[in-house]
Write a protein that holds these residues in place. Sequence first.
Motif, PDB file in Angstrom:
ATOM      1  N   PHE A  31      44.338  51.314  28.691  1.00 29.61           N
ATOM      2  CA  PHE A  31      44.334  51.475  30.102  1.00 29.61           C
ATOM      3  C   PHE A  31      43.845  50.158  30.701  1.00 29.61           C
ATOM      4  O   PHE A  31      44.285  49.240  31.606  1.00 29.61           O
ATOM      5  CB  PHE A  31      44.074  52.836  30.602  1.00 29.61           C
ATOM      6  N   ASN A  32      42.504  49.946  30.158  1.00 29.05           N
ATOM      7  CA  ASN A  32      41.731  48.759  30.583  1.00 29.05           C
ATOM      8  C   ASN A  32      42.588  47.238  30.631  1.00 29.05           C
ATOM      9  O   ASN A  32      42.547  46.659  31.497  1.00 29.05           O
ATOM     10  CB  ASN A  32      40.374  48.664  30.162  1.00 29.05           C
ATOM     11  N   THR A  33      43.068  47.187  29.573  1.00 29.10           N
ATOM     12  CA  THR A  33      44.088  46.177  29.071  1.00 29.10           C
ATOM     13  C   THR A  33      45.342  46.054  30.206  1.00 29.10           C
ATOM     14  O   THR A  33      45.427  44.809  30.601  1.00 29.10           O
ATOM     15  CB  THR A  33      44.607  45.998  27.674  1.00 29.10           C
ATOM     16  N   ASP A  34      45.888  47.259  30.145  1.00 30.50           N
ATOM     17  CA  ASP A  34      46.971  47.241  31.253  1.00 30.50           C
ATOM     18  C   ASP A  34      46.628  46.753  32.651  1.00 30.50           C
ATOM     19  O   ASP A  34      47.567  46.132  33.264  1.00 30.50           O
ATOM     20  CB  ASP A  34      47.853  48.465  31.159  1.00 30.50           C
ATOM     21  N   LEU A  35      45.537  47.370  33.033  1.00 31.05           N
ATOM     22  CA  LEU A  35      45.034  47.044  34.168  1.00 31.05           C
ATOM     23  C   LEU A  35      44.760  45.609  34.457  1.00 31.05           C
ATOM     24  O   LEU A  35      45.024  44.857  35.587  1.00 31.05           O
ATOM     25  CB  LEU A  35      43.763  48.033  34.582  1.00 31.05           C
ATOM     26  N   GLY A  36      44.088  44.901  33.541  1.00 29.35           N
ATOM     27  CA  GLY A  36      43.808  43.699  33.712  1.00 29.35           C
ATOM     28  C   GLY A  36      45.012  42.720  33.902  1.00 29.35           C
ATOM     29  O   GLY A  36      45.004  41.750  34.460  1.00 29.35           O
ATOM     30  N   LYS A  37      46.173  43.033  33.105  1.00 27.11           N
ATOM     31  CA  LYS A  37      47.174  42.408  33.188  1.00 27.11           C
ATOM     32  C   LYS A  37      47.868  42.324  34.575  1.00 27.11           C
ATOM     33  O   LYS A  37      48.420  41.422  35.048  1.00 27.11           O
ATOM     34  CB  LYS A  37      48.102  42.932  31.942  1.00 27.11           C
ATOM     35  N   LEU A  38      47.714  43.602  34.888  1.00 30.43           N
ATOM     36  CA  LEU A  38      48.315  43.924  36.455  1.00 30.43           C
ATOM     37  C   LEU A  38      47.393  42.855  37.305  1.00 30.43           C
ATOM     38  O   LEU A  38      48.064  42.231  38.417  1.00 30.43           O
ATOM     39  CB  LEU A  38      48.407  45.397  36.718  1.00 30.43           C
ATOM     40  N   GLN A  39      46.392  42.957  37.218  1.00 32.28           N
ATOM     41  CA  GLN A  39      45.396  42.062  38.012  1.00 32.28           C
ATOM     42  C   GLN A  39      45.750  40.721  37.989  1.00 32.28           C
ATOM     43  O   GLN A  39      45.774  39.863  38.809  1.00 32.28           O
ATOM     44  CB  GLN A  39      44.121  42.147  37.952  1.00 32.28           C
ATOM     45  N   GLU A  40      45.937  40.190  36.598  1.00 34.85           N
ATOM     46  CA  GLU A  40      46.551  38.884  36.581  1.00 34.85           C
ATOM     47  C   GLU A  40      47.675  38.518  37.112  1.00 34.85           C
ATOM     48  O   GLU A  40      47.966  37.436  37.910  1.00 34.85           O
ATOM     49  CB  GLU A  40      46.512  38.522  35.042  1.00 34.85           C
ATOM     50  N   TYR A  41      48.827  39.527  37.022  1.00 40.67           N
ATOM     51  CA  TYR A  41      49.898  39.215  37.409  1.00 40.67           C
ATOM     52  C   TYR A  41      50.022  39.073  38.956  1.00 40.67           C
ATOM     53  O   TYR A  41      50.853  38.378  39.531  1.00 40.67           O
ATOM     54  CB  TYR A  41      50.612  40.551  36.993  1.00 40.67           C
ATOM     55  N   ILE A  42      49.273  40.140  39.660  1.00 41.50           N
ATOM     56  CA  ILE A  42      49.000  39.971  41.135  1.00 41.50           C
ATOM     57  C   ILE A  42      48.560  38.688  41.746  1.00 41.50           C
ATOM     58  O   ILE A  42      49.048  38.031  42.572  1.00 41.50           O
ATOM     59  CB  ILE A  42      47.908  40.984  41.717  1.00 41.50           C
ATOM     60  N   ILE A  43      47.461  38.316  40.876  1.00 36.59           N
ATOM     61  CA  ILE A  43      47.071  36.703  41.157  1.00 36.59           C
ATOM     62  C   ILE A  43      48.172  35.541  41.095  1.00 36.59           C
ATOM     63  O   ILE A  43      48.248  34.725  41.880  1.00 36.59           O
ATOM     64  CB  ILE A  43      45.821  36.579  40.347  1.00 36.59           C
ATOM     65  N   GLU A  44      48.757  35.775  40.036  1.00 39.91           N
ATOM     66  CA  GLU A  44      49.645  34.746  39.620  1.00 39.91           C
ATOM     67  C   GLU A  44      50.898  34.714  40.485  1.00 39.91           C
ATOM     68  O   GLU A  44      51.270  33.806  41.268  1.00 39.91           O
ATOM     69  CB  GLU A  44      50.239  34.940  38.219  1.00 39.91           C
ATOM     70  N   SER A  45      51.146  35.959  41.096  1.00 41.04           N
ATOM     71  CA  SER A  45      52.563  36.237  41.845  1.00 41.04           C
ATOM     72  C   SER A  45      51.898  35.750  43.434  1.00 41.04           C
ATOM     73  O   SER A  45      52.717  34.902  44.048  1.00 41.04           O
ATOM     74  CB  SER A  45      53.015  37.486  42.029  1.00 41.04           C
ATOM     75  N   ARG A  46      50.858  36.221  43.885  1.00 43.04           N
ATOM     76  CA  ARG A  46      50.462  35.923  45.159  1.00 43.04           C
ATOM     77  C   ARG A  46      50.031  34.299  45.512  1.00 43.04           C
ATOM     78  O   ARG A  46      50.454  33.872  46.251  1.00 43.04           O
ATOM     79  CB  ARG A  46      49.276  36.920  45.236  1.00 43.04           C
TER      80      ARG A  46
END
Length: 456
Positions: free
Chosen positions: A46-61
């Motif tokens: 879950f910690n990995t999946d959460l980190g991936k989502l945070q990275e995707y937010i930064i990349e998209s925004r």
Amino acid sequence: MRRIDLFYQNFNNCVKNISQELDNYYTAHSDQIELSETKSEKYASFNTDLGKLQEYIIESRDTRNELIEDCTKFSDFLDSYKSFIGIFNDFPIKIENTFYYWSVVAERLNKLKEPDIDLNGEIINTHFKIIDLNSKIIDSNFIHFEQTDNSKCLLIFSLDANFENFLLNEIQSAHVDILFIWLDQFDFINSYSATQYVLLCLEDAIELKDLKPILKLQVLLNGKEIKSLEKYNHPPFAPHFRSFNFSEKYVQFESIASVLNEYNNQKYLLDKYLKLYHIIENFMYKHKVCTLQREKAGSSLHIRDFQTLYDRFSSNENNCIQEFFIEVMKLDYNGNKIIEIIKSEWSNLEVIDATNSSKIDVLLSSLGLSKNYKYEPLKSNIDGNMFAIMVYKIRNSIVHNKDSELHLESTNLPSSAKFLIEKFFIPNLEKIVFHLIINRNDIVWYENNLLQLYEV
């Protein structure tokens, strides 16, 4: 605030809060987590999946300056979260419900927004807030939209089984900016388990008792319903004697057939009751003409006879309906007088639902009836006069809206009134009406189609 900021701000804060709480949770429970291979793997996953989502937010925004259009990112993370919570059910942040609905709104926004939408364009979102209404004030979700002024828009919603259909059918491309504001105001920690909420622009505080009537009136002004009406879906109660005699002149009931057609077209309980009353009203005055016609026994009418008829018509409606039902109750119905059928049906109400007898007493008292009108005494005492008065009182409570009278309305109908009208009055009035029409009688059947004015 910019559209892109409205989309990400609340969402990003939620993800950050989960990340922070996840670190705190590990600090507090690290020994237990490390001792269990299942917990250790689930936490790490879950910690990995959460980190991936945070990275995707930064990349998209920040990098691409675009919304998250691949909505599988939301569903994948939610699946990971639910799997994590299945093991760590004491994790303090519970967002399963709210994250799902936030993602549903975000997905709808992505489908509706124009390809060339200016994500850096400003939307005035000051003073918008979501308010818990603490009750369900309308039956369905609702949006009021004004193209030129977002501050005049409002959205009433419940996160229920109808929410996604509402988004699909009622939320259109013109509403995109309202969706941006909605996403920004959405509280992920709030379970939104209460019945209904409203998103609106409100500068000053307002009490719910003052806000709710405004919202209801806005819904009605838009031509929508605030509550569904009580329905009555049963077919008319067929009388025991239901065979038509083709030698009789049923043509005299042609106008009543039109009213019965309206009656059968009505779906709502109180509307159907009023249509039945319209027929009773016709019959109780027709009864007076029938009485005069039989009194004359075919002889010519004089001026004084018309005066007598006029005097009978001019008596008040309450007296007329009592006189009518007193005579009706004397009629034979399958070997019994109608009054015996009425008594039996009244007594049977406690068999249908014994919990309603005390409620019926309260209702009859609220209708302004005397102490004689209580469920138990009426089982033996009810007669044509009392039946007529109750029929008339219920009619008045539906038609009138006076402070001095109980007003019955379908959107807030007492359970005792619904029970009494549905289980007793409508079936028995139907029985009486059709019995009077089908079977020749002295009450509403004319002897012939003429009133003789002089001897031929």
